[in-house]
Design a protein around this motif. Structure first.
Motif, PDB file in Angstrom:
ATOM      1  N   PHE A   1      45.305  64.560  11.544  1.00 49.49           N
ATOM      2  CA  PHE A   1      45.347  63.156  11.159  1.00 49.49           C
ATOM      3  C   PHE A   1      45.177  62.260  12.386  1.00 49.49           C
ATOM      4  O   PHE A   1      44.384  61.314  12.382  1.00 49.49           O
ATOM      5  CB  PHE A   1      46.678  62.867  10.458  1.00 49.49           C
ATOM      6  N   LEU A   2      45.901  62.553  13.451  1.00 44.47           N
ATOM      7  CA  LEU A   2      45.804  61.740  14.662  1.00 44.47           C
ATOM      8  C   LEU A   2      44.428  61.863  15.317  1.00 44.47           C
ATOM      9  O   LEU A   2      43.906  60.884  15.860  1.00 44.47           O
ATOM     10  CB  LEU A   2      46.907  62.118  15.646  1.00 44.47           C
ATOM     11  N   LEU A   3      43.833  63.040  15.257  1.00 45.87           N
ATOM     12  CA  LEU A   3      42.483  63.196  15.802  1.00 45.87           C
ATOM     13  C   LEU A   3      41.460  62.427  14.969  1.00 45.87           C
ATOM     14  O   LEU A   3      40.460  61.942  15.495  1.00 45.87           O
ATOM     15  CB  LEU A   3      42.117  64.685  15.884  1.00 45.87           C
ATOM     16  N   ALA A   4      41.723  62.289  13.670  1.00 47.13           N
ATOM     17  CA  ALA A   4      40.825  61.540  12.793  1.00 47.13           C
ATOM     18  C   ALA A   4      41.012  60.025  12.926  1.00 47.13           C
ATOM     19  O   ALA A   4      40.144  59.256  12.519  1.00 47.13           O
ATOM     20  CB  ALA A   4      41.048  61.960  11.341  1.00 47.13           C
TER      21      ALA A   4
ATOM     22  N   PRO B   1      52.236  65.419  -2.764  1.00 50.08           N
ATOM     23  CA  PRO B   1      51.139  64.737  -3.465  1.00 50.08           C
ATOM     24  C   PRO B   1      50.798  63.376  -2.849  1.00 50.08           C
ATOM     25  O   PRO B   1      51.673  62.676  -2.346  1.00 50.08           O
ATOM     26  CB  PRO B   1      51.683  64.556  -4.881  1.00 50.08           C
ATOM     27  N   TYR B   2      49.514  63.073  -2.907  1.00 55.57           N
ATOM     28  CA  TYR B   2      48.931  61.809  -2.443  1.00 55.57           C
ATOM     29  C   TYR B   2      48.765  61.712  -0.931  1.00 55.57           C
ATOM     30  O   TYR B   2      48.301  60.700  -0.433  1.00 55.57           O
ATOM     31  CB  TYR B   2      49.716  60.584  -2.956  1.00 55.57           C
ATOM     32  N   VAL B   3      49.167  62.741  -0.195  1.00 49.32           N
ATOM     33  CA  VAL B   3      48.980  62.747   1.254  1.00 49.32           C
ATOM     34  C   VAL B   3      48.209  64.011   1.619  1.00 49.32           C
ATOM     35  O   VAL B   3      48.560  65.108   1.187  1.00 49.32           O
ATOM     36  CB  VAL B   3      50.336  62.695   1.999  1.00 49.32           C
ATOM     37  N   THR B   4      47.152  63.826   2.403  1.00 46.13           N
ATOM     38  CA  THR B   4      46.317  64.944   2.838  1.00 46.13           C
ATOM     39  C   THR B   4      46.344  64.999   4.365  1.00 46.13           C
ATOM     40  O   THR B   4      46.875  64.089   5.011  1.00 46.13           O
ATOM     41  CB  THR B   4      44.857  64.765   2.358  1.00 46.13           C
ATOM     42  N   PRO B   5      45.730  66.012   4.955  1.00 50.98           N
ATOM     43  CA  PRO B   5      45.689  66.055   6.418  1.00 50.98           C
ATOM     44  C   PRO B   5      44.971  64.862   7.055  1.00 50.98           C
ATOM     45  O   PRO B   5      45.143  64.609   8.241  1.00 50.98           O
ATOM     46  CB  PRO B   5      44.941  67.359   6.706  1.00 50.98           C
ATOM     47  N   LEU B   6      44.198  64.096   6.288  1.00 55.14           N
ATOM     48  CA  LEU B   6      43.434  62.997   6.876  1.00 55.14           C
ATOM     49  C   LEU B   6      43.797  61.605   6.356  1.00 55.14           C
ATOM     50  O   LEU B   6      43.416  60.605   6.963  1.00 55.14           O
ATOM     51  CB  LEU B   6      41.939  63.236   6.673  1.00 55.14           C
TER      52      LEU B   6
END
Length: 148
Positions: free
Chosen positions: A111-114, A15-20
């Protein structure tokens, strides 16, 4: 160095963490199975203590900010089990850390690409030991150097 087999990597978002998002707090707990050679990456707002075993062979990473600059902080527990065992743990972590970093950055590649600047952030690893010979911080490059 062993190369990552993506089929052996399981990724879980808490929870509270998404791919971005978010950048902070974003904590990575990487564990493994000695039997199957599978890797398990859990991303959340705090360490996935339910994944940590008595072996204490997990790799924990998180994004941190100092002087408005991001860096990736990694923690490994070397401990103090006597000179021979502590030396062995240190050697094993050092041998396996490139694969662990590759798994973390591959598992969170969206995440790193974003957030492209994070791919250039320094990686600092804390080898934690009560023995001063093994208790140290070391620079280990940038996420971009661990293909993702």
């Amino acid at each position: 160095m062993k190369k990552l087999n993506p089929e052996k990597l399981t990724v879980e978002f808490r929870p509270y963490v998404t791919p971005l998002a978010p950048i902070c707090p974003r904590v990575y707990t990487l564990t493994h199975s000695d039997i199957t050679a599978e890797l398990f990456l859990t991303m959340g707002s705090w360490i996935a203590y339910d994944k940590v075993t008595s072996m204490r062979d997990e790799v924990v990473g998180s994004w941190r900010v100092e002087n408005n600059c991001y860096y990736f902080s990694v923690y490994v527990y070397i401990g103090n089990f006597g000179q021979k065992e502590t030396h062995l743990r240190d050697a094993i972590f050092r041998r396996e850390l490139p694969l662990a970093l590759e798994a973390i950055f591959y598992g969170d590649r969206q995440f790193l690409l974003a957030h492209p600047p994070l791919a250039q952030a320094p990686i600092w690893i804390h080898f934690d030991s009560e023995d001063p010979a093994f208790n140290k911080w070391e620079y280990w490059g940038k996420p971009l150097e661990y293909s993702f």
